[in-house]
Design an enzyme around this catalytic site. Structure first.
Site, PDB file in Angstrom:
ATOM      1  N   ARG A   7      -0.676  -9.046  12.792  1.00 25.84           N
ATOM      2  CA  ARG A   7      -1.403  -7.805  12.645  1.00 25.84           C
ATOM      3  C   ARG A   7      -1.883  -8.379  11.962  1.00 25.84           C
ATOM      4  O   ARG A   7      -3.034  -8.044  10.822  1.00 25.84           O
ATOM      5  CB  ARG A   7       0.208  -7.293  12.043  1.00 25.84           C
TER       6      ARG A   7
ATOM      7  N   ARG B 141      11.562  -5.835   4.647  1.00 28.88           N
ATOM      8  CA  ARG B 141      11.328  -4.162   4.665  1.00 28.88           C
ATOM      9  C   ARG B 141      12.624  -3.550   5.160  1.00 28.88           C
ATOM     10  O   ARG B 141      12.459  -4.086   6.730  1.00 28.88           O
ATOM     11  CB  ARG B 141       9.750  -3.868   4.884  1.00 28.88           C
TER      12      ARG B 141
ATOM     13  N   LYS C 250       1.315  -0.684   0.224  1.00 31.93           N
ATOM     14  CA  LYS C 250      -0.149  -0.161   0.353  1.00 31.93           C
ATOM     15  C   LYS C 250       0.994   1.079   0.306  1.00 31.93           C
ATOM     16  O   LYS C 250       0.411   2.395  -0.981  1.00 31.93           O
ATOM     17  CB  LYS C 250      -0.955   0.206   1.118  1.00 31.93           C
TER      18      LYS C 250
ATOM     19  N   ARG D 168      -9.625   1.799   8.950  1.00 33.78           N
ATOM     20  CA  ARG D 168      -8.466  -0.069   9.186  1.00 33.78           C
ATOM     21  C   ARG D 168      -9.761  -0.499  10.000  1.00 33.78           C
ATOM     22  O   ARG D 168      -9.755  -1.381  10.259  1.00 33.78           O
ATOM     23  CB  ARG D 168      -7.370  -0.123   9.461  1.00 33.78           C
TER      24      ARG D 168
ATOM     25  N   ARG E 145      12.107  -1.791  11.324  1.00 33.75           N
ATOM     26  CA  ARG E 145      10.906  -2.218  12.262  1.00 33.75           C
ATOM     27  C   ARG E 145      10.295  -3.183  13.505  1.00 33.75           C
ATOM     28  O   ARG E 145      10.244  -3.983  12.747  1.00 33.75           O
ATOM     29  CB  ARG E 145       9.320  -1.890  11.433  1.00 33.75           C
TER      30      ARG E 145
HETATM   31  P1  ADP Z   1       1.970  -1.202   7.502  1.00 30.29           P
HETATM   32  O1  ADP Z   1       2.826  -0.836   6.475  1.00 30.29           O
HETATM   33  O2  ADP Z   1       1.750  -2.578   7.670  1.00 30.29           O
HETATM   34  O3  ADP Z   1       0.628  -1.563   7.206  1.00 30.29           O
HETATM   35  P2  ADP Z   1       0.705   0.730   8.814  1.00 30.29           P
HETATM   36  O4  ADP Z   1       2.621   1.563   9.132  1.00 30.29           O
HETATM   37  O5  ADP Z   1       0.057   1.102   8.150  1.00 30.29           O
HETATM   38  O6  ADP Z   1       1.763  -1.114   9.096  1.00 30.29           O
HETATM   39  O7  ADP Z   1       0.262   1.298  10.447  1.00 30.29           O
HETATM   40  C1  ADP Z   1       1.432   0.218  11.824  1.00 30.29           C
HETATM   41  C2  ADP Z   1       0.799   0.144  13.176  1.00 30.29           C
HETATM   42  O8  ADP Z   1       0.159   1.617  13.054  1.00 30.29           O
HETATM   43  C3  ADP Z   1      -0.441  -0.423  12.454  1.00 30.29           C
HETATM   44  O9  ADP Z   1      -0.566  -1.926  12.811  1.00 30.29           O
HETATM   45  C4  ADP Z   1      -1.044   0.204  13.702  1.00 30.29           C
HETATM   46  O10 ADP Z   1      -1.004  -0.983  15.322  1.00 30.29           O
HETATM   47  C5  ADP Z   1      -1.129   1.540  14.142  1.00 30.29           C
HETATM   48  N1  ADP Z   1      -1.954   1.933  12.812  1.00 30.29           N
HETATM   49  C6  ADP Z   1      -1.815   2.514  11.611  1.00 30.29           C
HETATM   50  N2  ADP Z   1      -3.355   2.684  11.218  1.00 30.29           N
HETATM   51  C7  ADP Z   1      -4.319   2.966  11.881  1.00 30.29           C
HETATM   52  C8  ADP Z   1      -5.834   2.657  11.327  1.00 30.29           C
HETATM   53  N3  ADP Z   1      -5.909   3.413  10.894  1.00 30.29           N
HETATM   54  N4  ADP Z   1      -6.089   2.457  12.812  1.00 30.29           N
HETATM   55  C9  ADP Z   1      -5.828   1.541  13.970  1.00 30.29           C
HETATM   56  N5  ADP Z   1      -4.132   1.461  13.885  1.00 30.29           N
HETATM   57  C10 ADP Z   1      -3.960   2.199  12.828  1.00 30.29           C
HETATM   58  P1  ADP Z   2       2.765  -1.954   3.216  1.00 32.40           P
HETATM   59  O1  ADP Z   2       2.714  -0.306   3.306  1.00 32.40           O
HETATM   60  O2  ADP Z   2       1.095  -2.779   2.510  1.00 32.40           O
HETATM   61  O3  ADP Z   2       2.696  -2.233   4.755  1.00 32.40           O
HETATM   62  P2  ADP Z   2       4.794  -1.647   1.651  1.00 32.40           P
HETATM   63  O4  ADP Z   2       4.903  -0.854   0.753  1.00 32.40           O
HETATM   64  O5  ADP Z   2       5.598  -1.460   2.834  1.00 32.40           O
HETATM   65  O6  ADP Z   2       3.660  -2.357   2.270  1.00 32.40           O
HETATM   66  O7  ADP Z   2       5.440  -3.216   0.788  1.00 32.40           O
HETATM   67  C1  ADP Z   2       6.370  -3.897   2.543  1.00 32.40           C
HETATM   68  C2  ADP Z   2       7.461  -4.776   1.420  1.00 32.40           C
HETATM   69  O8  ADP Z   2       7.423  -5.351   0.305  1.00 32.40           O
HETATM   70  C3  ADP Z   2       8.378  -3.189   1.254  1.00 32.40           C
HETATM   71  O9  ADP Z   2       9.310  -3.809   1.490  1.00 32.40           O
HETATM   72  C4  ADP Z   2       8.593  -3.153   0.407  1.00 32.40           C
HETATM   73  O10 ADP Z   2       9.373  -2.564  -0.678  1.00 32.40           O
HETATM   74  C5  ADP Z   2       8.156  -4.274  -0.797  1.00 32.40           C
HETATM   75  N1  ADP Z   2       7.151  -4.621  -1.708  1.00 32.40           N
HETATM   76  C6  ADP Z   2       6.305  -3.376  -2.014  1.00 32.40           C
HETATM   77  N2  ADP Z   2       5.775  -3.704  -3.470  1.00 32.40           N
HETATM   78  C7  ADP Z   2       6.181  -4.975  -3.822  1.00 32.40           C
HETATM   79  C8  ADP Z   2       6.070  -5.862  -5.324  1.00 32.40           C
HETATM   80  N3  ADP Z   2       4.660  -5.416  -5.921  1.00 32.40           N
HETATM   81  N4  ADP Z   2       6.530  -7.030  -5.000  1.00 32.40           N
HETATM   82  C9  ADP Z   2       7.672  -7.026  -3.972  1.00 32.40           C
HETATM   83  N5  ADP Z   2       7.880  -6.798  -2.806  1.00 32.40           N
HETATM   84  C10 ADP Z   2       6.986  -5.460  -3.074  1.00 32.40           C
END
Ligand code: ADP
Ligand code: ADP
Ligand code: ZN
Length: 213
Positions: A171, A127, A13, A88, A160
Site C-alpha cells: 500500500r 490500528r 486521515k 487517490r 484489518r
Molecule cells: P487507509 O485508512 O489505510 O488510508 P482506506 O480505508 O482509505 O485505507 O482504503 C482501504 C483500501 O480501499 C485501499 O487500500 C484501496 O484498496 C481501497 N480504496 C479506498 N479508497 C480508494 C480510492 N479512492 N481509490 C481506489 N481505491 C480505494
Molecule cells: P488513515 O485514515 O490515514 O489510514 P488512521 O486515522 O486510521 O489513518 O490512523 C492510523 C492509526 O494510527 C490508527 O491506529 C490511529 O489510532 C493512529 N493514529 C492516528 N493519528 C495518530 C497520531 N497523531 N499519533 C499516533 N497515532 C495516531
C-alpha cells in the site's frame, strides 16, 4: 467547506477527518469505509473491490468516481464535507474537479498529513478498526476504554487484513506511485495545506483547525 484529506495509509486521515466532521458539522466521507460496508453486505461492488483491497492495490477509478460524485451530491453534503481516502489518483482528482465545476463549485482545502514511511508500519500494526462504524483506535496511542470494543458504538474491533505488514508495504508503494502526485496537483491549485502528522493527535487537530478557522 469542502476538504480533502491527503496522506499515506495510516497517516491519520480518518482520525482527523472524524474530528473535523464533528467540529464543523459536515459529513465524513471515507471511500474505504464505503467499500468495507459493501463487502460486509455482500454487494457486487464489495465483491469487486475486495479483490483489489486484499492485495493492497487501488480499486479501479471507474468503480470509485461515480460513487463519490453521487455521494457529495446528496442533501447532507450541500454545506460541505471532508473526503477521506479520495481522490487517490490524478484521474480521480480531475473527475472530482470536473463534476464540481459543472455545478460551479470547487474544493476549498487539501490537507496533507505528513508521516514518514518509517512510522507507518508501527501505526498500522497497532490500528484497530470498528466493524460497525469504521472508527479507528490504536492499541498504544489511542486505546479504547474496554479492550476490543468501540467507544463510539460498542462494535467489535478488528485488525484489518490489509493492515498486516506485508500488505502495508504494498500500500505504501502504491501510495508513492499513484497518490503522492496529488500533493503537487493541489499545490498548483493553491489549496494545499501541510500539517505534521507525527505529533500527538490533538496537536495535529489544532494545526488543522488553525488552517480551517
Ligand atoms: P487507509 O485508512 O489505510 O488510508 P482506506 O480505508 O482509505 O485505507 O482504503 C482501504 C483500501 O480501499 C485501499 O487500500 C484501496 O484498496 C481501497 N480504496 C479506498 N479508497 C480508494 C480510492 N479512492 N481509490 C481506489 N481505491 C480505494
Ligand atoms: P488513515 O485514515 O490515514 O489510514 P488512521 O486515522 O486510521 O489513518 O490512523 C492510523 C492509526 O494510527 C490508527 O491506529 C490511529 O489510532 C493512529 N493514529 C492516528 N493519528 C495518530 C497520531 N497523531 N499519533 C499516533 N497515532 C495516531
Ligand atoms: Zn464503532
Amino acid at each position: 467547506m469542502k476538504i480533502i484529506m491527503l496522506g499515506a495509509p495510516g497517516a491519520g486521515k480518518g482520525t482527523q477527518a472524524k474530528k473535523i466532521a464533528e467540529k464543523y458539522g459536515i459529513p465524513h466521507i471515507s471511500t474505504g469505509d464505503i467499500f468495507r460496508a459493501n463487502i460486509k453486505n455482500g454487494t457486487e461492488l464489495g465483491k469487486k473491490a475486495k479483490t483489489y483491497m486484499d492485495q493492497g492495490a487501488l480499486v479501479p477509478d471507474e468503480l470509485v468516481v461515480d460513487l463519490v460524485v453521487d455521494r457529495v451530491g446528496q442533501e447532507d453534503a450541500k454545506n460541505g464535507y471532508v473526503l477521506d481516502g479520495f481522490p487517490r489518483t490524478i484521474p480521480q482528482a480531475e473527475a472530482l474537479d470536473k463534476a464540481l465545476a459543472a455545478i460551479n463549485d470547487k474544493v476549498d482545502y487539501a490537507i496533507n498529513v505528513e508521516v514518514p514511511d518509517e512510522n507507518i508500519i508501527n501505526r498500522m500494526s497497532g490500528r484497530r478498526a470498528c466493524v460497525d462504524c469504521g472508527g479507528t483506535y490504536h492499541i498504544k496511542y489511542n486505546p479504547t476504554k474496554v479492550e476490543g470494543v468501540c467507544d463510539a458504538c460498542g462494535g467489535k474491533l478488528i485488525l484489518r487484513d490489509d493492515d498486516k505488514p506485508e500488505t502495508v508495504k504494498n500500500r505504501l508503494s502504491v501510495y508513492h506511485e499513484q497518490t503522492q502526485p496529488l500533493i503537487d496537483y493541489y499545490s498548483k491549485q493553491g489549496i494545499l495545506k501541510e500539517v505534521d502528522g507525527t505529533v500527538d493527535m490533538e496537536e495535529v487537530f489544532n494545526a488543522i483547525t488553525a488552517i480551517l478557522g
